[in-house]
Enzyme design. Structure first.
Site, PDB file in Angstrom:
ATOM      1  N   GLY A  74      18.962  55.349 159.496  1.00 11.73           N
ATOM      2  CA  GLY A  74      18.461  54.901 160.789  1.00 11.73           C
ATOM      3  C   GLY A  74      17.363  53.851 160.676  1.00 11.73           C
ATOM      4  N   HIS A 204      22.395  61.927 158.325  1.00 10.74           N
ATOM      5  CA  HIS A 204      21.762  63.240 158.097  1.00 10.74           C
ATOM      6  C   HIS A 204      21.348  63.933 159.394  1.00 10.74           C
ATOM      7  CE1 HIS A 204      17.274  62.420 158.415  1.00 10.74           C
ATOM      8  NE2 HIS A 204      17.718  61.178 158.328  1.00 10.74           N
ATOM      9  N   CYS A 329       9.235  63.111 161.815  1.00  5.61           N
ATOM     10  CA  CYS A 329       9.443  61.910 161.000  1.00  5.61           C
ATOM     11  C   CYS A 329       8.135  61.301 160.551  1.00  5.61           C
ATOM     12  CB  CYS A 329      10.257  60.885 161.764  1.00  5.61           C
ATOM     13  SG  CYS A 329      11.873  61.516 162.158  1.00  5.61           S
TER      14      CYS A 329
HETATM   15  C1  LIG Z   1      15.243  58.208 166.865  1.00  7.44           C
HETATM   16  C2  LIG Z   1      15.178  57.997 165.391  1.00  7.44           C
HETATM   17  N1  LIG Z   1      15.319  56.766 164.895  1.00  7.44           N
HETATM   18  C3  LIG Z   1      15.291  56.513 163.578  1.00  7.44           C
HETATM   19  C4  LIG Z   1      15.086  57.530 162.665  1.00  7.44           C
HETATM   20  C5  LIG Z   1      15.073  57.217 161.199  1.00  7.44           C
HETATM   21  O1  LIG Z   1      16.300  57.573 160.603  1.00  7.44           O
HETATM   22  P1  LIG Z   1      16.435  57.761 159.021  1.00  7.44           P
HETATM   23  O2  LIG Z   1      15.749  59.032 158.694  1.00  7.44           O
HETATM   24  O3  LIG Z   1      17.910  57.827 158.768  1.00  7.44           O
HETATM   25  O4  LIG Z   1      15.821  56.573 158.391  1.00  7.44           O
HETATM   26  C6  LIG Z   1      14.913  58.844 163.132  1.00  7.44           C
HETATM   27  C7  LIG Z   1      14.622  59.929 162.185  1.00  7.44           C
HETATM   28  O5  LIG Z   1      14.097  60.948 162.532  1.00  7.44           O
HETATM   29  C8  LIG Z   1      14.983  59.079 164.533  1.00  7.44           C
HETATM   30  O6  LIG Z   1      14.840  60.311 165.034  1.00  7.44           O
END
Ligand SMILES: Cc1ncc(COP(=O)(O)O)c(C=O)c1O
Length: 392
Positions: A74, A204, A329
């Protein structure tokens, strides 16, 4: 050790066993580099599986296969979409519209672009976390080149009116990107019906492996390469393809398409039973965000008055119940959640946001132990608190 109850599915999900089975041969049997498919049958076989995965993603999004580009997840997809559109279209304008509730993977690239001379305009959200499409319209000028608004929020689960926002973007000749990391595989996404030009997804978050995702880029979009090098992914994203991860992503997409409706109904029921029980058993609890259909089925985000989330999460973790804080995150952050701030949660409650996110491997049987432990932990923490009125 007793089985852990995992309530942080918005942070990441366990890999589905069927996805794992599909991936295993790609570590050491089907290991060839798909780039040499013209001369090697081993590579051609791997490439065929990669194209099957691309087709599964395209099917899930109602996109064409040539519009799917594999990435590392993401974060990369968001960076690629936002910087790629901004850099390639600078001659047309330098204004971008977004919101304050985006994930950091959108907010940080926007900050970088602001330092490079782009103007970022933030459309407000209401107290439930919703963007009003008319407010987006008001911010558009002839210099606007991109609108980036997430499909659903990772903290409070609000599902935005993407189709309408996309329509406004389309009518004004502006590219529309949506971060759909929290929705793909969970709710139906149709890039054609929703007028989406670019969409980020991550394996994931829907029972696929970590470190792999995709970016949908509508045909004929003017975008700069995300990664320069050997020219893989039609020159947009160079680098040897993560074939093992991509095969896992494709399988996760196929399973999600077939089982999404059933899973989401089950998950919603568990979530609702859980929150009803929490509200019944623990005084002074309120929900952050919206009730009803415009909230992700697995998402709960609430405040327990007088309790800081950090000691509560630690206590619950010691009891084998894994819960996310406001935002998993950016775990470790001492700052209050930017999303709770944006929806105007009172200052006193900003450090009290608890996010529980239910997934397909949770069960109704887990509700009682969660509620009993939460009630007990809350009572103990409130008894210790100098700010909490004893007897309340
Ligand atoms: C809305 C959103 N965007 C982007 C991401 C980032 O994704 P990644 O963990 O695959 O880099 C997340 C991860 O929690 C997310 O919830």
């Amino acid at each position: 050790m007793n089985k852990v109850i995992y309530l942080d599915n918005a942070a990441t999900t366990p890999v589905d066993r069927r996805v794992l089975e599909k991936m295993l041969p790609f570590f050491s049997e089907k290991f060839a580099n798909p780039a040499t498919k013209w001369t090697s049958s081993l590579s051609k076989e791997v490439d065929d599986y990669i194209e099957e995965a691309r087709e599964n993603i395209a099917n899930l999004l109602n996109a064409d296969v040539e519009e799917i580009y594999f990435t590392s997840g993401g974060t990369e997809s968001d960076n690629a979409a936002i910087k790629g559109i901004a850099w390639a279209n600078r001659d047309k304008g330098s204004e971008i519209i977004s919101t304050h509730i985006e994930h950091e993977a959108v907010l940080r690239p926007l900050e970088t672009l602001a330092r490079q001379g782009f103007t970022i305009k933030f459309v407000p959200v209401d107290s439930k976390g919703f963007v009003y499409p008319d407010e987006v319209k008001k911010l558009i000028t002839k210099h606007t080149i991109l609108i980036s608004i997430m499909h659903a929020n990772n903290e409070i689960g609000s599902i935005e009116a993407i189709e309408e926002i996309g329509k406004i973007a389309r009518e004004n000749g502006i590219y529309f990107h949506t971060d759909a990391v929290q929705t793909v595989g969970h709710v139906p996404v149709d890039v054609k019906a929703m007028n989406i030009d670019l969409l980020s997804l991550s394996a994931h978050k829907f029972y696929g492996p970590k470190g792999v995702g995709a970016l949908f880029v509508r045909r004929d979009t003017n975008i700069a390469p995300f990664m320069e090098g050997g020219g893989q992914e039609r020159g947009l994203r160079s680098g040897t393809l993560n074939s093992t991860g991509i095969v896992g992503l494709g399988e996760a997409a196929k399973i999600a398409k077939a089982e999404m409706a059933f899973n989401e109904e089950r998950i919603r029921k568990i979530r609702d039973t859980l929150f009803e029980s929490i509200q019944r058993e623990i005084p002074e609890v309120y929900l952050n965000g919206a009730e009803g259909e415009k909230r992700l089925s697995g998402n709960l985000n609430f405040v327990i008055k007088g309790i800081r989330s950090e000691p509560l999460l630690t206590t619950m973790n010691e009891r084998g119940i894994v819960i996310g804080g406001g935002s998993a995150c950016s775990a470790g952050s001492k700052e209050p959640s930017h999303v709770l701030r944006a929806i105007a949660v009172p200052d006193d409650d900003l450090f009290s946001g608890i996010r529980m996110t239910i997934g397909k491997f949770n069960s109704e049987d887990e509700v009682m132990p969660i509620v009993i432990n939460l009630k007990d932990a809350v009572k103990k923490l409130r008894d210790l608190s100098p700010f909490w009125m004893k007897g309340d």
